[in-house]
Enzyme design. Structure first.
Site, PDB file in Angstrom:
ATOM      1  N   ASP A  22     -37.235  95.215  47.258  1.00 40.01           N
ATOM      2  CA  ASP A  22     -38.222  96.222  47.694  1.00 40.01           C
ATOM      3  C   ASP A  22     -39.564  96.190  46.953  1.00 40.01           C
ATOM      4  O   ASP A  22     -39.604  96.010  45.738  1.00 40.01           O
ATOM      5  CB  ASP A  22     -37.684  97.646  47.456  1.00 40.01           C
ATOM      6  N   GLN A  38     -38.713  95.163  43.035  1.00 44.28           N
ATOM      7  CA  GLN A  38     -37.364  94.982  42.548  1.00 44.28           C
ATOM      8  C   GLN A  38     -37.200  93.507  42.221  1.00 44.28           C
ATOM      9  O   GLN A  38     -37.356  92.645  43.100  1.00 44.28           O
ATOM     10  CB  GLN A  38     -36.366  95.421  43.631  1.00 44.28           C
ATOM     11  N   TRP A  83     -34.125 100.812  39.649  1.00 40.33           N
ATOM     12  CA  TRP A  83     -34.187 100.667  41.098  1.00 40.33           C
ATOM     13  C   TRP A  83     -35.502 101.208  41.648  1.00 40.33           C
ATOM     14  O   TRP A  83     -36.399 101.591  40.899  1.00 40.33           O
ATOM     15  CB  TRP A  83     -32.957 101.332  41.733  1.00 40.33           C
TER      16      TRP A  83
HETATM   17  C1  FRU Z   1     -33.092  99.058  49.198  1.00 42.48           C
HETATM   18  C2  FRU Z   1     -32.384  99.412  47.920  1.00 42.48           C
HETATM   19  C3  FRU Z   1     -32.864 100.752  47.394  1.00 42.48           C
HETATM   20  C4  FRU Z   1     -32.559 100.630  45.927  1.00 42.48           C
HETATM   21  C5  FRU Z   1     -32.892  99.199  45.667  1.00 42.48           C
HETATM   22  C6  FRU Z   1     -32.101  98.523  44.612  1.00 42.48           C
HETATM   23  O1  FRU Z   1     -33.198  97.687  49.399  1.00 42.48           O
HETATM   24  O2  FRU Z   1     -31.000  99.426  48.118  1.00 42.48           O
HETATM   25  O3  FRU Z   1     -32.265 101.841  48.026  1.00 42.48           O
HETATM   26  O4  FRU Z   1     -33.299 101.511  45.147  1.00 42.48           O
HETATM   27  O5  FRU Z   1     -32.703  98.520  46.880  1.00 42.48           O
HETATM   28  O6  FRU Z   1     -32.601  97.240  44.399  1.00 42.48           O
END
Ligand code: FRU
Length: 547
Positions: A22, A38, A83
């Site tokens: 993300d 991420q 996250w």
């Molecule tokens: C969406 C997700 C989010 C989470 C993140 C973890 O792709 O699952 O909900 O915060 O990725 O990497």
């Protein structure tokens, strides 16, 4: 240009190596764009228990320097992962990140981090106060679904708010927290949005748009002439939004669309009808616009095995605004992409007859920006639309592909075609008669995109909400970048992003065509295609010099 790239893109955002998912916390500050994501610094697959926030900066949203990680899973409140979340720039000069921590017990909680020195140009250092989490997981959260806080906004009562995805007693919800100081947060009794019967959808985005015009608004803007957009992400790879009215006194949100369309999240509009997820926007004060990022995952299986050493790209940043109909968003690649334009070829006033194919030669089309307008002189022979397809554009497109002759269309582009046409991807329109009006279908057909086994080759499609009877034409813009094809139909009203893995690009060149398999000729008053230069995107040894 070709060899050894293995699908690496030339101007889409991706790290030099490792896993990315993300988009997180984009913002503009002191002349610099900051982008976080991420990121697994340890390898090319989803870093269970290990995710950090990667951090890159740019002066133009095109060229990026990698600064390392801004947040790492080193504290009890984020020990298993930092996250997704968002950034907030505050009137008092503070810069804050709200993010979800997967704590030492694997529980999802919300944390805050502050820029150590907001006047530092690069903002490399972020402080995670030890009083985190600022919001522990409430008791009524089910299945540990409590994540992805939005950018915070100020209500007219002077209180900050953020929204976060939550499953409350089994119901997928978007919950609001309020705070006077950004540190002590209290939950509103009622959620901003709840979807009974739907599991928790992730990555909410909530932002204002002007009712008339294309300029963007600061996330705290509200009042007359302002609408709000709520966007949610449905696993996997579908982002939905609805436009509505937000009352910042009661923190309530009501969609402008009636009935099913507004009422049921599953019937909201799509940000993109292709393969795109976790969209997040920010207000770009430099150009007074709202810009959207989104994650575009691999579809060749490498998300699981990390075979390429890198995984995941971001969509090219898009400006977005509310259409004149007050219901749908218009998305358009940010204008800075034009700084990459090199050689240009054009077709002017070309007629493409029924069954004809016309090659656009003279540029390298593996990294290109193609804009075309199709003029439709005559809608009389449009096929009748069976209403059963209205909810299933993808199935309709699978049934009536680019080679299936129609009344008006199919016409469009063939991109990333091998010399022998064994590999090719089609992006096209087909016009149907529906009641007393017309419906335009837009498709990206990947079924012949690659001769490789084991890569996904779906058909993506959506209807384009334009008045083709009045306009007499329909436009298409397609960005091609080695392993991604991003298309914008009807001036950006319908978007389709697709990952492709053709094999011919390793050794041969790729071809681009316009085609028409409709009953009558279509006119192309204008087609322009630019070869795009390679941007400097997180090149390891280049670093900040690239800016
Ligand atoms: C969406 C997700 C989010 C989470 C993140 C973890 O792709 O699952 O909900 O915060 O990725 O990497």
């Amino acid at each position: 240009l070709h060899q050894g790239r293995h699908g690496r893109t030339a101007y889409h955002f991706q790290p030099a190596k490792n896993w990315m998912n993300d988009p997180n916390g984009p913002f503009y500050h002191n002349g610099m764009y900051h982008f976080f994501y991420q990121y697994n610094p340890h390898g090319p697959t989803f870093g269970t228990g290990k995710l950090s926030w990667g951090h890159s900066v740019s002066g133009d949203l095109v060229n990026w320097a990698f600064l390392g990680t801004a947040l790492d899973p080193t504290s009890p409140f984020d020990a298993k992962g930092c996250w997704s979340g968002s950034a907030t720039t505050m009137p008092d000069g503070r810069l804050a990140i709200l993010y979800t921590g997967l704590d030492a017990d694997d529980v999802q909680v919300q944390n805050v981090a502050f820029a150590k020195n907001p006047s530092d140009l690069l903002l490399r250092e972020w402080d995670k106060p030890s009083f985190n989490p600022i919001v522990p997981q409430p008791a009524d959260i089910t299945r540990n679904n409590f994540r992805d806080p939005t950018t915070a906004w100020l209500g007219r009562d002077g209180l900050w708010r953020f929204a976060v995805a939550a499953e409350v007693a089994g119901v997928g919800s978007t919950v609001i927290y309020r705070s006077a100081d950004f540190i002590t947060w209290e939950r509103n009794a009622a959620p901003l949005h709840a979807a009974p019967g739907v599991p928790c959808w992730e990555c909410p985005d909530f932002f204002p748009v002007v009712e008339h015009g294309t300029e963007g608004l600061d996330t705290s803007a509200n009042g007359p002439g302002v609408r709000h957009v709520l966007k949610l992400s449905k696993a996997a790879n579908e982002d939905y939004y609805v436009v509505g009215w937000y009352n910042d006194g009661a923190d309530t949100f009501s969609p402008v669309e009636e009935g099913e369309r507004g009422g049921d999240v599953r019937n909201w509009r799509r940000i993109d009808h292709g393969h795109l997820f976790g969209a997040k926007s920010f207000f770009d004060a430099r150009k007074n616009r709202r810009v959207l990022w989104a994650w575009v995952d691999e579809t060749d299986g490498s998300s699981y095995d990390g075979a390429k050493g890198w995984t995941g790209i971001q969509s090219f940043p898009r400006a977005l605004w509310l259409d004149t109909d007050g219901k749908q968003l218009v998305q358009w690649p940010v204008e800075e992409i034009e700084t990459l334009r090199r050689k240009r070829v054009a077709l002017l006033g070309k007629e493409v007859g029924s069954g004809e194919l016309h090659e656009i030669a003279g540029i390298e089309t593996l990294q290109a920006d193609v804009q075309v307008v199709f003029e439709i002189p005559n809608l009389e022979d449009a096929e009748q639309l069976d209403p059963k397809w209205l909810q299933h554009p993808q199935k309709l497109c699978a049934e009536k592909g680019a080679t299936v002759e129609g009344g008006v269309g199919p016409f469009g582009l063939i991109v990333m075609a091998s010399g022998d046409m064994q590999e090719q991807t089609t992006v096209f329109f087909r016009v149907f008669k529906h009641d007393d009006a017309y419906k335009v279908l837009m498709c990206t057909d990947l079924t012949r995109s690659s001769t490789k086994e084991g890569v996904q080759k779906p058909v993506y499609a959506g209807f384009v909400d334009v008045d083709v009877e009045k306009d007499k034409c329909i436009s298409l813009r397609t960005l091609i970048d080695h392993s991604v094809i991003e298309s914008f139909g009807g001036g950006g009203r319908t978007c389709i992003t697709a990952r492709v893995y053709p094999e011919h690009v390793a050794t041969g060149s790729s071809h681009l065509y316009v085609f028409n398999n409709g009953l009558h000729a279509v006119k192309v008053p204008k087609l322009e295609a630019w070869e795009l230069a390679t941007a400097s995107v997180n090149v390891e040894d280049d670093g900040l010099n690239a800016l």
